[in-house]
Design a protein around this motif. Structure first.
Motif, mmCIF file in Angstrom:
data_model
loop_
_atom_site.group_PDB
_atom_site.id
_atom_site.type_symbol
_atom_site.label_atom_id
_atom_site.label_comp_id
_atom_site.label_asym_id
_atom_site.label_seq_id
_atom_site.Cartn_x
_atom_site.Cartn_y
_atom_site.Cartn_z
ATOM 1 N N THR A 57 0.964 -1.207 -0.001
ATOM 2 C CA THR A 57 0.016 0.155 -0.166
ATOM 3 C C THR A 57 0.925 1.027 0.194
ATOM 4 O OG1 THR A 57 -1.722 -1.239 1.148
ATOM 5 C CG2 THR A 57 -1.919 1.183 1.372
ATOM 6 N N VAL A 58 0.783 1.943 -1.113
ATOM 7 C CA VAL A 58 1.793 3.232 -1.156
ATOM 8 C C VAL A 58 1.445 4.176 -0.115
ATOM 9 C CG1 VAL A 58 2.535 3.055 -3.565
ATOM 10 C CG2 VAL A 58 0.481 4.457 -2.992
ATOM 11 N N LEU A 59 2.603 4.589 0.662
ATOM 12 C CA LEU A 59 2.348 5.383 1.677
ATOM 13 C C LEU A 59 2.678 6.934 1.193
ATOM 14 C CD1 LEU A 59 3.708 3.105 4.473
ATOM 15 C CD2 LEU A 59 1.475 3.467 4.027
ATOM 16 N N TYR A 60 2.685 7.294 0.103
ATOM 17 C CA TYR A 60 3.265 8.416 -0.550
ATOM 18 C C TYR A 60 2.531 8.618 -1.879
ATOM 19 C CZ TYR A 60 6.022 4.486 -1.825
ATOM 20 O OH TYR A 60 6.306 3.304 -2.192
ATOM 21 N N ASP A 61 2.464 9.589 -2.250
ATOM 22 C CA ASP A 61 2.248 10.095 -3.792
ATOM 23 C C ASP A 61 3.350 9.668 -4.527
ATOM 24 O OD1 ASP A 61 -0.406 11.167 -3.119
ATOM 25 O OD2 ASP A 61 0.451 13.141 -3.394
ATOM 26 N N GLU A 62 3.175 8.969 -5.886
ATOM 27 C CA GLU A 62 4.066 8.288 -6.589
ATOM 28 C C GLU A 62 3.503 8.462 -8.102
ATOM 29 O OE1 GLU A 62 6.953 4.382 -6.768
ATOM 30 O OE2 GLU A 62 4.864 4.012 -5.883
ATOM 31 N N VAL A 63 4.872 8.783 -8.823
ATOM 32 C CA VAL A 63 4.728 8.637 -10.129
ATOM 33 C C VAL A 63 5.680 7.502 -10.751
ATOM 34 C CG1 VAL A 63 4.963 9.735 -12.491
ATOM 35 C CG2 VAL A 63 3.857 11.004 -10.628
ATOM 36 N N VAL A 64 5.330 6.622 -11.488
ATOM 37 C CA VAL A 64 6.090 5.606 -11.950
ATOM 38 C C VAL A 64 6.297 5.756 -13.704
ATOM 39 C CG1 VAL A 64 6.508 3.081 -12.394
ATOM 40 C CG2 VAL A 64 5.549 3.968 -10.346
ATOM 41 N N THR A 65 7.460 5.783 -13.947
ATOM 42 C CA THR A 65 7.796 5.854 -15.551
ATOM 43 C C THR A 65 8.774 4.740 -15.701
ATOM 44 O OG1 THR A 65 7.752 7.947 -15.403
ATOM 45 C CG2 THR A 65 8.537 7.280 -17.338
ATOM 46 N N VAL A 66 7.995 4.038 -16.656
ATOM 47 C CA VAL A 66 8.459 2.521 -17.346
ATOM 48 C C VAL A 66 9.826 3.197 -18.283
ATOM 49 C CG1 VAL A 66 8.274 0.486 -18.419
ATOM 50 C CG2 VAL A 66 6.559 1.233 -17.007
ATOM 51 N N ILE A 88 2.648 6.002 -14.890
ATOM 52 C CA ILE A 88 1.509 5.687 -13.639
ATOM 53 C C ILE A 88 1.444 6.646 -12.671
ATOM 54 C CG2 ILE A 88 0.451 3.820 -12.587
ATOM 55 C CD1 ILE A 88 1.582 1.869 -14.451
ATOM 56 N N TRP A 89 0.296 6.996 -12.503
ATOM 57 C CA TRP A 89 0.144 8.031 -11.037
ATOM 58 C C TRP A 89 -0.736 6.986 -10.033
ATOM 59 C CZ3 TRP A 89 0.439 11.475 -7.638
ATOM 60 C CH2 TRP A 89 -0.600 11.922 -6.791
ATOM 61 N N LEU A 90 0.032 7.211 -8.907
ATOM 62 C CA LEU A 90 -0.525 6.122 -7.680
ATOM 63 C C LEU A 90 -0.636 7.190 -6.497
ATOM 64 C CD1 LEU A 90 1.973 3.231 -8.034
ATOM 65 C CD2 LEU A 90 -0.686 3.371 -8.608
ATOM 66 N N PRO A 91 -1.985 7.730 -6.012
ATOM 67 C CA PRO A 91 -1.987 8.702 -4.806
ATOM 68 C C PRO A 91 -1.907 7.763 -3.457
ATOM 69 C CG PRO A 91 -4.125 8.226 -6.012
ATOM 70 C CD PRO A 91 -3.220 7.398 -6.543
ATOM 71 N N ALA A 92 -1.068 8.250 -2.413
ATOM 72 C CA ALA A 92 -1.047 7.979 -1.182
ATOM 73 C C ALA A 92 -2.226 7.155 -0.653
ATOM 74 C CB ALA A 92 -0.694 8.670 -0.369
ATOM 75 N N GLY A 93 -1.993 5.792 -0.224
ATOM 76 C CA GLY A 93 -2.996 5.133 0.464
ATOM 77 C C GLY A 93 -3.823 3.985 -0.615
ATOM 78 N N THR A 94 -3.128 4.144 -1.760
ATOM 79 C CA THR A 94 -3.370 2.835 -2.875
ATOM 80 C C THR A 94 -3.104 1.522 -2.577
ATOM 81 O OG1 THR A 94 -3.436 4.639 -4.482
ATOM 82 C CG2 THR A 94 -3.548 2.287 -5.155
ATOM 83 N N PRO A 95 -4.051 0.655 -2.245
ATOM 84 C CA PRO A 95 -3.399 -0.794 -2.000
ATOM 85 C C PRO A 95 -3.068 -1.230 -3.443
ATOM 86 C CG PRO A 95 -5.701 -0.756 -1.672
ATOM 87 C CD PRO A 95 -5.369 0.865 -1.993
ATOM 88 N N LEU A 96 -2.033 -2.040 -3.675
ATOM 89 C CA LEU A 96 -1.650 -2.585 -5.053
ATOM 90 C C LEU A 96 -0.925 -3.920 -5.047
ATOM 91 C CD1 LEU A 96 1.599 -1.378 -5.404
ATOM 92 C CD2 LEU A 96 0.243 0.748 -5.959
ATOM 93 N N ILE A 97 -0.538 -4.128 -6.079
ATOM 94 C CA ILE A 97 0.545 -5.071 -6.504
ATOM 95 C C ILE A 97 1.152 -4.712 -7.587
ATOM 96 C CG2 ILE A 97 0.893 -7.749 -7.023
ATOM 97 C CD1 ILE A 97 -1.948 -8.337 -5.637
ATOM 98 N N TYR A 98 2.447 -4.464 -7.559
ATOM 99 C CA TYR A 98 3.499 -4.184 -8.831
ATOM 100 C C TYR A 98 3.814 -5.766 -9.445
ATOM 101 C CZ TYR A 98 4.443 0.077 -6.243
ATOM 102 O OH TYR A 98 4.813 1.186 -5.509
ATOM 103 N N GLU A 99 3.628 -5.823 -10.554
ATOM 104 C CA GLU A 99 4.019 -7.187 -11.170
ATOM 105 C C GLU A 99 4.802 -6.915 -12.545
ATOM 106 O OE1 GLU A 99 1.763 -10.991 -12.843
ATOM 107 O OE2 GLU A 99 0.415 -9.179 -12.432
ATOM 108 N N ALA A 100 5.605 -7.516 -12.577
ATOM 109 C CA ALA A 100 6.523 -7.444 -13.692
ATOM 110 C C ALA A 100 7.494 -8.645 -14.053
ATOM 111 C CB ALA A 100 7.536 -6.191 -13.912
ATOM 112 N N GLU A 101 7.630 -8.993 -15.066
ATOM 113 C CA GLU A 101 8.561 -10.098 -15.662
ATOM 114 C C GLU A 101 10.045 -9.643 -15.865
ATOM 115 O OE1 GLU A 101 9.471 -12.683 -19.298
ATOM 116 O OE2 GLU A 101 7.408 -12.809 -18.719
ATOM 117 N N SER A 102 10.326 -8.128 -16.275
ATOM 118 C CA SER A 102 11.665 -7.851 -16.250
ATOM 119 C C SER A 102 11.168 -6.163 -16.769
ATOM 120 C CB SER A 102 12.456 -8.448 -17.478
ATOM 121 O OG SER A 102 13.507 -7.606 -17.615
ATOM 122 N N ALA A 103 11.508 -5.478 -15.843
ATOM 123 C CA ALA A 103 11.259 -3.911 -16.199
ATOM 124 C C ALA A 103 12.283 -3.334 -15.379
ATOM 125 C CB ALA A 103 9.860 -3.440 -15.553
#
Length: 121
Positions: A57-66, A88-103
């Motif tokens: 669960t992100v505890l911060y605001d986050e921007v992820v660029t692949v 991808i924009w992720l606001p604080a408090g978002t429960p999530l699962i990061y999934e990647a084969e290779s990134a």
């Protein structure tokens, strides 16, 4: 957090030292380029993900660029898929699962002191 900001600098990608993430070190290695130690509330860096499935669960605001490869981020609102140069924009408090084969991803988050604020609470 320090009260004085560090000086401007260039961080060369080839000089970065990727360190295993404390949780799931076999799936994620991080290289921070700026953060709390620089006297700024902004944090940024790179992460290499390999056969990753990381629940968080992100505890911060986050921007992820692949930068390379692709990533899926599972959220309660659905699966967000991104490839090279997608963000991808992720606001604080978002429960999530990061999934990647290779990134390779670049992240920016705020506030940079989220971990120390969490342990102080």
């Amino acid at each position: 957090m320090t009260t004085e900001k560090t000086l401007p600098r260039v961080m060369r990608f080839g000089d970065l030292a990727f360190q295993p993430r404390e949780e799931k070190p076999e799936m994620a290695q991080l290289a921070e380029i700026v953060g709390e130690q620089d006297g700024t509330p902004l944090s940024a860096g790179y992460a290499r993900l390999s056969n990753a499935r990381i629940e968080w669960t992100v505890l911060y605001d986050e921007v992820v660029t692949v930068m390379e490869g692709s990533i899926k981020i599972h959220t309660p609102q659905g699966v967000l898929q991104a490839g090279p140069l997608d963000c991808i924009w992720l606001p604080a408090g978002t429960p999530l699962i990061y999934e990647a084969e290779s990134a390779l991803i670049h992240y920016c988050l705020h506030p940079s002191n989220w971990a120390s604020a969490r342990t102080a609470a």
